[in-house]
Design a protein around this motif. Structure first.
Motif, mmCIF file in Angstrom:
data_model
loop_
_atom_site.group_PDB
_atom_site.id
_atom_site.type_symbol
_atom_site.label_atom_id
_atom_site.label_comp_id
_atom_site.label_asym_id
_atom_site.label_seq_id
_atom_site.Cartn_x
_atom_site.Cartn_y
_atom_site.Cartn_z
ATOM 1 N N GLN A 7 0.832 -1.182 0.000
ATOM 2 C CA GLN A 7 0.000 0.000 0.000
ATOM 3 C C GLN A 7 0.870 1.237 0.000
ATOM 4 N N GLU A 10 -0.571 6.927 2.437
ATOM 5 C CA GLU A 10 -1.562 7.953 2.156
ATOM 6 C C GLU A 10 -1.033 9.299 2.606
ATOM 7 N N TYR A 209 -8.464 2.190 18.460
ATOM 8 C CA TYR A 209 -8.536 0.747 18.253
ATOM 9 C C TYR A 209 -9.793 0.062 18.770
ATOM 10 N N THR A 210 -10.726 0.836 19.346
ATOM 11 C CA THR A 210 -11.947 0.144 19.746
ATOM 12 C C THR A 210 -13.090 0.566 18.839
ATOM 13 N N LYS A 211 -14.052 -0.309 18.746
ATOM 14 C CA LYS A 211 -15.208 -0.031 17.914
ATOM 15 C C LYS A 211 -15.932 1.204 18.447
ATOM 16 N N ILE A 231 -24.834 2.002 13.378
ATOM 17 C CA ILE A 231 -24.232 2.362 14.663
ATOM 18 C C ILE A 231 -25.332 2.817 15.618
ATOM 19 N N GLU B 100 -12.706 1.919 6.774
ATOM 20 C CA GLU B 100 -13.603 2.028 7.932
ATOM 21 C C GLU B 100 -15.041 2.095 7.509
ATOM 22 N N ILE B 104 -17.541 -0.282 9.366
ATOM 23 C CA ILE B 104 -18.027 0.264 10.625
ATOM 24 C C ILE B 104 -19.496 -0.106 10.838
ATOM 25 N N LEU B 111 -12.879 -4.580 19.540
ATOM 26 C CA LEU B 111 -11.675 -3.960 19.005
ATOM 27 C C LEU B 111 -11.715 -3.888 17.480
ATOM 28 N N VAL B 112 -10.895 -2.993 16.961
ATOM 29 C CA VAL B 112 -10.814 -2.812 15.517
ATOM 30 C C VAL B 112 -9.505 -3.392 15.027
ATOM 31 N N TRP B 114 -7.290 -3.112 12.236
ATOM 32 C CA TRP B 114 -7.091 -2.261 11.055
ATOM 33 C C TRP B 114 -6.489 -3.038 9.898
ATOM 34 N N GLU B 118 -8.253 -3.400 6.307
ATOM 35 C CA GLU B 118 -7.684 -2.774 5.115
ATOM 36 C C GLU B 118 -7.380 -3.819 4.047
ATOM 37 N N LYS B 119 -6.972 -4.995 4.500
ATOM 38 C CA LYS B 119 -6.671 -6.053 3.545
ATOM 39 C C LYS B 119 -7.954 -6.494 2.837
ATOM 40 N N PRO B 134 -7.848 1.737 0.330
ATOM 41 C CA PRO B 134 -8.472 1.496 1.635
ATOM 42 C C PRO B 134 -8.179 2.579 2.667
ATOM 43 N N ARG B 135 -6.956 3.135 2.631
ATOM 44 C CA ARG B 135 -6.595 4.064 3.701
ATOM 45 C C ARG B 135 -6.871 5.512 3.347
#
Lengths: 358, 499
Positions: A7, A10, A209-211, A231, B100, B104, B111-112, B114, B118-119, B134-135
């Motif tokens: 990737q 960005e 890192y959390t939802k 959501i 996301e 989402i 937890l997320v 990432w 993204e993959k 993706p990013r």
């Protein structure tokens, strides 16, 4: 063609850019102070003192950043600090022979008061959908009123174990300096400062890192979309206020550990400093954009200005206020100029400054 | 029942406050089919879609998805049943990354991850050929790509029925092609697609079947190839076709040799490149061109709605300075903006207040109108333009689009402009009102008002305008009058190139 493999990096998002700007400003400002003012600024203790003195502010700034990212605001945080400090001081004095256990109870009391405010305000904002500004303005008045009701006169804590806790400092010898008489004076960090840094890191991780953390960004970005994306907007908003209440209670306890005395004017106006810190750190009042690392540096920028002025011949509270105000003004101007230039694609980093060549 | 039916709606009824919006409507969608849902405004298209997506609860009828009864009471229910909708306005979060937005609100656990997200996103985007990373922040993507990301999300949620509600309204031609490519791809994967649009050519470009609604009732379901475009229009409009013929004769097309009302030379603004044109008294001219060709930007410059950067302007032969809307109004120009909701109506104010707005501004802050005068004006124009409103005091926001447009027209007519600019006055309003507005424009021209008329529908422009100014790539590329005013010539001029 495969985008799945490597990737490309960005380009910085607006939020990251704003945060980077505030970090740079802090570094430049601190470096300038070291060069032109020298003295205390050359010692690590000066930096640590910024943390020690502003631990509570850092924590409520994080609390503010969380609700601001969600598109809300919470101006009751300063009032809650005032109330918890007063309640904590009275409680400790009433149990002056209570030993360490009464300190734990004080901590729980502080956090409990914060949670209660968060719970009530969160309910009003998320479930009854009342304007957060008004709800928390009312909360601020309530907290200030309760503080004065508890005691009109200042209350100093006289509790031996707590005094011991206040004096407890983490000493880091290798960051210290040698005094004139040859003694090594280690750099001292208060428990509150460590707590504040821990809060910054924990909130950062939570938001990243959390939802739940990501959901806050989503509702701040576009509430209607967040709803259709599945959501639970109400619950997310409710918990964001609950957490900001909890953090204000914690900030109150940290404040008490720094200055063990209750007073009707404790942490007066600090909600405004917290809002300013968040904004300088790159949080947008409109929601959806922000980052607590930026907020941390926002607080440090404000604290550094105050310190520089305190140590300069201009030492007067009005100069401090005006400098903070000017800083905020300049920063907002800078933000909008940078963002608008970027939007038109006119601004890019010069090629020698880019992180990676493409 | 055929087993390739993925969605079956039978006898759907829905009323609002006693008004029938849907009466016993059937709709069937098959696997791997693109099915256009057509109808004029008020036909019940959006009501049917909203019933299907759980925004409205139906009064009667049944919905089955893949043969199973589906009880849809909320958008969440619809999603669970495998029905996803992509609206014209993007319902994603612009401040989050593409990855996301894909995930989402629909992952398990607190937890997320990432990397994983993204993959996965990269794989999905790749397999659907969507040009996004993706990013990337979503706000950095074009509208078309944002829409495709929304579609990708729906596809990844294993949707069986994909509803595309006016997806092409704000896309340019290339983007539309890209979207159609994606739609055909999904079709081959067996997704059933309901395609709601106003654009006839687009319907024929991708659709297999067409269902037509009119006045809340089903007109019929047709195989696209077997239904000629003219017949489709007739079915959508019903008896209104005769009215169209009437109008053809009403069209007065003699601009005559009357004197110039407005002349612009090298006029430019922050949004429009230098251009020049003129209009005579009682003339109706039009600016035409593709979306983004600069037609709206040009008339905005005429009215001073964008910052004017140069050029000379003459009104009735005398040179005037128009750099802001107020100066334009004082010079006798009125402007009905393209985006009615954003720039036109003030939704929370009453019909009366909206109507007198421009006149009040002309008279100035220190010359307030009496209540009686206001009521008189409002009354007069509500009658004259046949605005359907409960009373003068009804908030404009609660009127239908066509009536809102009439209110704005009334607002300008009240100032007795010499030159009236109408940017997309008939967009998104029903056929009846459309005709009324067209007739009104021609009547104004008879009364010596000059009108500039802009519309995306060329037929309409040809009917109303006696001169067409064609724009391409933000430049005027031609002026058509007389015998050149045919669809073919206009198209050719717009497209450019040889011949």
């Amino acid at each position: 063609m495969s985008t799945a493999g490597k990737q490309k990096r960005e380009r910085l998002t607006d939020a990251q850019l704003l945060m980077t700007i505030s970090i740079c400003i802090f570094v430049f400002m601190y470096a300038a102070a070291m060069i032109f003012m020298g003295g205390g600024f050359l010692k690590t203790q000066q930096l640590f003192d910024l943390l020690n003195d502003n631990a509570a502010l850092i924590i409520i700034s994080c609390a503010l950043t969380i609700v601001m990212i969600g598109g809300g605001i919470n101006i009751s945080v300063g009032g809650v600090i005032g109330l918890t400090v007063m309640a904590g001081a009275l409680f400790l004095n009433a149990h002056s022979d209570g030993g360490p256990f009464s300190i734990v109870l004080t901590f729980l009391l502080a956090v409990g008061i914060g949670l209660a405010f968060g719970l009530l305000q969160g309910f009003l904002v998320s479930h009854l959908e009342i304007q957060p500004f008004i709800v928390t303005l009312a909360g601020m008045f309530l907290a200030r009123g309760l503080t004065t009701m508890l005691s009109v006169n200042p209350v100093s804590v006289s509790h031996s174990d707590f005094s011991a806790l206040v004096k407890t400092k983490i000493q880091i010898a290798f960051l210290g300096y040698t005094a004139k008489n040859g003694n090594l004076i280690p750099a001292k960090l208060e428990i509150g400062a460590v707590t504040a840094v821990a809060v910054v890191i924990l909130v950062y991780l939570m938001l990243r890192y959390t939802k739940f953390g990501r959901n806050i960004y989503a509702i701040g970005g576009n509430q209607g979309s967040a709803l259709t994306l599945g959501i639970n907007v109400r619950r997310t908003r409710f918990y964001s206020y609950l957490i900001s209440g909890l953090l204000s209670g914690l900030a109150g306890f940290v404040f008490l550990m720094h200055k063990p005395a209750g007073n009707a004017s404790v942490a007066m106006r600090s909600e405004m400093d917290a809002i300013a810190s968040s904004i300088i750190g790159g949080t947008l009042l409109t929601g959806g954009v922000g980052n607590v690392i930026g907020t941390f540096f926002g607080t440090m920028i404000l604290a550094t200005i105050q310190k520089i002025i305190a140590l300069s011949p201009l030492n007067a509270s009005w100069w401090q206020d005006m400098a903070s105000g000017a800083m905020l003004g300049v920063f907002i101007l800078l933000q909008s100029v940078v963002l608008s230039q970027r939007g038109r694609g006119r601004m890019g980093l010069p090629s020698w400054l880019k992180f990676r060549k493409e | 029942m055929q087993n390739n039916e993925v969605l079956r709606m039978r006898g759907i009824c829905k009323s609002f406050l006693g008004v029938r919006a849907l009466n016993n409507v059937d709709f069937t969608l098959r696997k791997g089919e693109i099915h256009a849902l057509m109808g004029e405004n008020g036909a019940g298209k959006s009501t049917l879609i909203k019933v299907l997506t759980g925004v409205y609860e139906k009064d009667g009828g049944s919905i089955t998805v893949e043969g199973k009864d589906a009880h849809i009471r909320s958008p969440q229910d619809a999603q669970k049943a495998g029905i996803s909708t992509v609206y014209q306005e993007i319902t994603l979060c612009p401040n989050l990354t593409v990855a996301e937005n894909m995930f989402i609100g629909r992952t398990k656990g607190a937890l997320v991850n990432w990397k994983e997200r993204e993959k996965r996103t990269a794989e999905i985007l790749d397999s659907l050929g969507i040009p996004a990373r993706p990013r990337q922040e979503l706000s950095g993507c074009s509208l078309a790509v944002q829409q495709m990301v929304a579609i990708a999300r729906a596809v990844d949620m294993q949707c069986k029925v994909l509803i595309l509600d006016e997806p092409t309204s704000s896309l340019d031609e290339k983007e539309v092609e890209m979207l159609f490519g994606l739609m055909r791809d999904l079709k081959s994967r067996g997704v059933g697609i309901i395609f709601v649009t106003h654009f006839l050519e687009q319907v024929y470009a991708v659709s297999d079947r067409i269902t037509v609604l009119r006045n809340g009732e089903l007109v019929g379901e047709y195989v696209a190839e077997e239904l000629p475009q003219v017949e489709l229009v007739a079915k959508m409009m019903g008896k209104d076709l005769k009215d169209l013929a009437d109008l053809e004769q009403v069209g007065v097309k003699n601009a005559g040799e009357k004197d110039m009302v407005y002349e612009a030379e090298n006029l430019s603004s922050t949004e429009a490149r230098p251009f020049g044109f003129h209009i005579r008294r009682g003339e109706v001219n039009g600016f035409t061109g593709l979306l983004g060709s600069g037609r709206s930007e040009s008339v905005r410059a005429v009215f001073g709605a964008d910052r004017v950067t140069g050029g000379t302007v003459k009104m009735n032969g005398k040179s005037v300075r128009i750099t802001n809307p107020h100066e334009a109004m004082k010079a006798g120009i009125g402007y009905l903006p393209e985006d009615r909701k954003r720039d036109g109506i003030i939704a929370d104010l009453s019909v009366r207040e909206n109507i007198i707005l421009a006149l009040q501004v002309m008279r100035g802050f220190f010359h307030p109108m009496s209540r009686k005068e206001m009521e008189q004006f409002a009354d007069e124009y509500i009658k004259a333009l046949q605005i359907k409103t409960a009373s003068q005091e009804t908030p404009v926001g609660s009127l239908s689009g066509g009536n809102q447009q009439k209110v704005i027209l009334a607002r300008w007519l009240l100032t007795h402009p010499e030159y009236l600019i109408l940017d997309e006055p008939t967009r998104g309003i029903d056929v009846g009102t459309k005709l009324e507005i067209q007739k009104l424009v021609l009547k104004l021209a008879e009364d010596d008002v000059s009108v500039t008329f802009i519309s995306s529908e060329i037929e309409e422009m040809l009917r109303v305008c006696s001169r067409l100014i064609v724009m391409r790539d933000r430049k005027i590329v031609g002026e058509l009058t007389g015998d050149d005013l045919t669809q073919a010539t206009v198209m050719k001029t717009i497209a450019g190139g040889e011949q």
